[in-house]
Design a protein around this motif. Structure first.
Motif, PDB file in Angstrom:
ATOM      1  N   GLY A 211       5.746   5.250  -4.388  1.00  0.00           N
ATOM      2  CA  GLY A 211       6.623   4.899  -5.324  1.00  0.00           C
ATOM      3  C   GLY A 211       7.320   3.804  -5.031  1.00  0.00           C
ATOM      4  N   ASP A 212       7.874   3.035  -5.992  1.00  0.00           N
ATOM      5  CA  ASP A 212       8.665   1.884  -5.925  1.00  0.00           C
ATOM      6  C   ASP A 212       9.773   1.713  -4.774  1.00  0.00           C
TER       7      ASP A 212
ATOM      8  N   ILE B  87       0.906  -1.133  -0.130  1.00  0.00           N
ATOM      9  CA  ILE B  87       0.069   0.091   0.125  1.00  0.00           C
ATOM     10  C   ILE B  87       1.027   1.280  -0.072  1.00  0.00           C
ATOM     11  N   VAL B  88       2.047   1.295   0.837  1.00  0.00           N
ATOM     12  CA  VAL B  88       2.795   2.413   0.922  1.00  0.00           C
ATOM     13  C   VAL B  88       3.303   2.355  -0.357  1.00  0.00           C
TER      14      VAL B  88
END
Lengths: 363, 529
Positions: B126-127, B120-121
């Protein structure tokens, strides 16, 4: 194919930061006549400031050699000098005698406090510089209280109204103000007067011979020490402690000796500074000398574990040159007070630069 | 071996100089897919520089680049950084480990290339905040280890591993890269035990069978003969020979490397000295040296002999001299010339005319930042007050620069130390010459008893012979008792009179040098812990 900048060997040896700072100083000198600043006065100022600060910078050398890093704990040494100076006045000595007594009284303090400081630094090998910084701050803060609490009573030093507690600034007139500087002083104005000739602008130059001789003497002793058996051992300890240990050197004792030497030289340094400057400054003042002193030896070409007497001399001249020249020349040139900003950028920037070099060396 | 028209790697007319000092001249060789190339040469022959060029190391660019062409699959390439080289499928395992000590083997193998899962984060930010996919990581590292063919525990933390397994972890890391075509191994076996080295050689054969080309740098020539398809021998910056392995032998390679005949000294030189007086007696010694624990060693060393101490890595042979000389915490009883020497006090040993050449040249053996003069003269100056001028009735002990210069020059000549002058900094010398400086340092002490620990570690054949010869000569001519500790049995058998084998921190047995390899081998593994 790459196009790396290849500096000539001589310039490379001099080092990039020293090159910039010398260049900057040279520009200041060239600018001097154009902005209406008197060059001989400036030169006298630089020589004077050199004589005040050089011994403090010299105090960095032993600890650097023994691998204890840059002595950010300089305030401790300065406190020893301050104790010597104030006690000498308190005990009623005046004139040149007060300087001699200040030196004698400061010495046992430097040996004892320096010894304790060395003991501490031996327990935190690898983190000397950080701990030294804290030592400097805490000793200074402790003495901020002590200056008020110690039973000093000499009227020249204590607060007028309450009669106890030392004042932040104590004039040395009548005590050791200019004691060394006046010794064998070369004053071109007086020479001109005696010979009934005019030396032109040269007459504004004064050379504090006594102070310079005192520095030269201490610097010579330091140089000589580094050529003795113990001095060689000290350099080896700083270069590779494991090697020194395997060669039967007592590493801790050698480091301790270096710290005591640094502390004693620092105490002498502040007394030299005071006799030139003419005042004893207490409370937070010791801290104001730490960064400029560390920066000066680094500008002179020392690194975190290598320093020589030429580093001390060149560094002090360059740093004090900038400190003296920027306020007058730059301010006259751009009509803005830039001197403090430049001084801070140079000193902190230099320290930062040196510490990054250290990390590179460790790779 | 290769059916391609273009070989995997071609080096054409590679030249390199460091500020006018020519270190590589017209290097040419080719390497086909799945071939194993053995690269050998004395220290300073230019092997490392050549590999640095191939791997795009910064130092090459900073010192003015190189000339000549490197072709991969027939296309000219130029690597400005190691990342370019990695991209092109070149992997390198360095002599020094570059592993994160607190991470497991798996984490190290896939460091910065971990397979990730979205969470989720990371959907929001971003990756870079993806979760590591540990299952996939385990699978990939297992695959890499499998490819390597040597079993190591993927879950073990690096700092707990024996040194050999660290080496294997590095190799597995390179193998886990899918694009890997060429693997450079820079003296991988130097730190391995014989058994581990054998496993490594096996895994090199495996890699070659999978089509990965290998450049294998080693000083152990029999290993080259065992796995390589061809041998490239370098000397003084030139390729002196480029031959298929099957047409050559250890003797040939040695000859080409040094450009002269190195006679392998006969074992027969060993002397028997049964009646000799015991000069150093060690009783129930224990030493707490990490990785080389000594548990209970009792040894009597006879006056005038050369005693070898051998054994597998980690069994405690290195702990003995370090403990006796007071560099690591130790207990037990040591008597020299009938007098007890207190332990844990380096100074007391040195005062009793014992000297020690440490196996750790760079950390303990040398002042890298100082001149050769300082390195050679320092211990003698500090311990025996040699090279000092006494001034003011002995109150001042002034360094005698002239005396220091003379003694250094003497040893530079005697030991044939290659340097520009006695003022050169120790760190600028090659490994073999540094080792000679360490010996000179001990010789300058003029000791009665000398411990030499791993005197030939990481140095080339020519220097090795010189060092061993110098030790023998020192023993024969000055009557100094020498104890030599080495991992290489052959070397001990050439040099020593008797050889004690340490296993599991204890003396497994003492044999004359002429005993057979099998006997020594049995002792080595007898009490392994």
């Amino acid at each position: 194919m790459s196009t790396a900048i290849v500096l000539p060997e001589a310039l490379k040896k001099m080092g990039f930061p020293r090159l910039i700072i010398s260049g900057f100083l040279l520009v200041l000198f060239i600018l001097t006549p154009f902005v209406g600043v008197d060059l001989p006065t400036q030169i006298t100022n630089i020589i004077n400031r050199f004589s005040w600060n050089a011994v403090l910078v010299l105090a960095m050398v032993p600890m650097i050699h023994a691998g204890c890093g840059l002595n950010f704990g300089l305030p401790l040494a300065i406190i020893c000098g301050l104790l010597g100076g104030t006690l000498s006045i308190q005990l009623g000595f005046t004139g040149p005698m007060s300087f001699v007594m200040a030196v004698l009284i400061a010495t046992p303090f430097a040996v004892i406090l320096g010894g304790g400081y060395g003991l501490l630094l031996n327990r935190i090998k690898g983190g000397e510089m950080m701990i030294a910084t804290y030592v400097g701050f805490s000793v200074m803060s402790f003495f901020c209280m002590m200056w008020l609490l110690l039973p000093y009573s000499s009227p020249t030093m204590v607060y007028g109204l309450s009669g106890n507690g030392l004042r932040p600034t104590i004039s040395l007139d009548g005590f050791y103000n200019q004691t060394l500087a006046r010794l064998l002083e070369i004053d071109f104005a007086k020479i001109a007067a005696a010979l009934h000739i005019s030396l032109g602008p040269l007459e504004r130059i004064k050379i504090p011979t006594g102070s310079l001789i005192a520095f030269a003497l201490l610097a010579f002793l330091m140089w000589a020490f580094l050529h003795t058996k113990t001095g060689t051992a000290m350099t080896a300890v700083g270069s590779n402690a494991a090697f020194a240990r395997a060669a039967g050197i007592n590493v801790d004792r050698t480091r301790m000796l270096s710290v005591i030497m640094s502390t004693w030289l620092g105490a002498m340094g502040i007394l030299m500074y005071q006799q030139g400057f003419g005042f004893i400054q207490l409370y937070n003042a010791p801290n104001n000398l730490t960064m400029p002193t560390v920066a000066a030896i680094l500008i002179g070409g020392a690194s975190v574990n290598k320093a020589s007497i030429p580093n001390v001399i060149i560094g002090t001249i360059l740093f004090q040159g900038i400190v003296t020249m920027t306020p007058t020349v730059m301010n006259s040139a751009i009509h803005m007070d830039m001197s403090e900003v430049i001084r801070i950028i140079v000193s902190q920037g230099m320290i930062l630069y040196a510490l990054t070099r250290k990390a590179e060396g460790a790779k | 071996m290769t059916n391609n028209v273009n070989p995997l790697l071609q080096m054409q007319n590679i030249k390199k100089d460091f500020f006018g000092n020519q270190v590589l001249t017209d290097i040419n060789f080719t390497l086909g897919e799945g071939e194993v190339l053995g690269l050998c040469g004395e220290n300073g022959a230019g092997k490392s520089t050549l590999m640095k060029i191939l791997f795009g190391m910064d130092v090459i660019r900073e010192t003015g680049g190189y000339s000549g062409d490197i072709l991969i699959d027939g296309k000219k390439v130029e690597f400005n950084t190691p990342f370019d080289a990695l991209e092109a499928g070149i992997g390198m395992v360095h002599q020094e480990f570059s592993l994160v000590p607190g991470f497991t083997a798996t984490e190290n193998i896939l460091l910065n290339r971990e397979p990730c899962k979205k969470n989720i984060v990371s959907e929001v930010f971003g990756d870079r905040l993806n979760t590591l996919d540990y299952k996939e990581m385990d699978r990939r590292s297992a695959a890499a280890i499998e490819k390597m063919g040597v079993a190591i525990d993927a879950k073990m933390v690096i700092s707990d591993m024996p040194v050999g397994h660290k080496q294997f972890t590095e190799i597995a890391r390179e193998l886990s890269k899918d694009q890997l075509k060429l693997l450079i191994l820079d003296e991988p076996t130097a730190v391995l035990t014989e058994k581990e080295a054998e496993a490594l050689l096996e895994s090199i054969r495996g890699m070659a069978a999978r089509g990965i080309s290998v450049i294998f740098i080693t000083h152990r020539l029999h290993e080259i003969l065992a796995v390589c398809d061809k041998v490239v021998v370098m000397r003084d910056g030139y390729v002196v020979r480029d031959v298929p392995t099957r047409e050559t032998s250890v003797e040939d390679i040695t000859k080409w490397m040094v450009g002269r005949d190195v006679q392998s000294a006969a074992v027969g030189e060993a002397r028997t000295n049964d009646g000799g007086r015991t000069i150093l007696s060690i009783k129930n010694l224990w030493v707490d040296m990490p990785g080389e624990t000594v548990r209970d060693v009792s040894l009597d060393i006879r006056e005038g002999e050369i005693l070898g101490i051998g054994g597998l890595a980690g069994q405690g042979k290195l702990g003995i001299p370090n403990g006796v000389m007071g560099l690591y915490e130790a207990g037990g009883k040591v008597e020299f010339n009938g007098q007890e020497i207190p332990l844990n006090n380096p100074r007391k040993c040195l005062d009793s005319s014992l000297a020690f050449v440490s196996e750790d040249r760079r950390e303990v053996g040398l002042l890298l930042d100082e001149s050769l003069e300082w390195n050679v003269a320092f211990p003698a100056m500090q311990i025996q007050e040699k090279f000092l001028k006494k001034l003011l009735g002995g109150f001042i002990k002034w360094r005698d620069e002239k005396g220091i210069h003379q003694v250094t020059q003497k040893y530079i000549d005697e030991l044939q130390i290659k340097c520009t002058s006695s003022k050169q900094k120790a760190k600028e010398l090659s490994g073999g010459n540094q080792q000679k400086v360490c010996l000179a340092k001990a010789f300058a002490l003029e000791p009665k008893f000398l411990f030499v620990s791993e005197p030939t570690r990481g140095i080339d054949v020519g220097a090795k012979a010189l060092v061993l010869e110098a030790l023998k000569q020192f023993n024969r001519e000055s009557g100094v008792t020498v104890v030599m500790i080495s991992s290489e049995l052959e070397e001990l058998r050439q040099t020593c009179d008797r050889i004690a084998i340490i296993s599991g921190g204890r003396v497994a047995g003492i044999l004359p040098a002429a005993a057979s390899s099998e006997e020594f081998g049995l002792l080595m593994v007898s009490q392994v812990v």
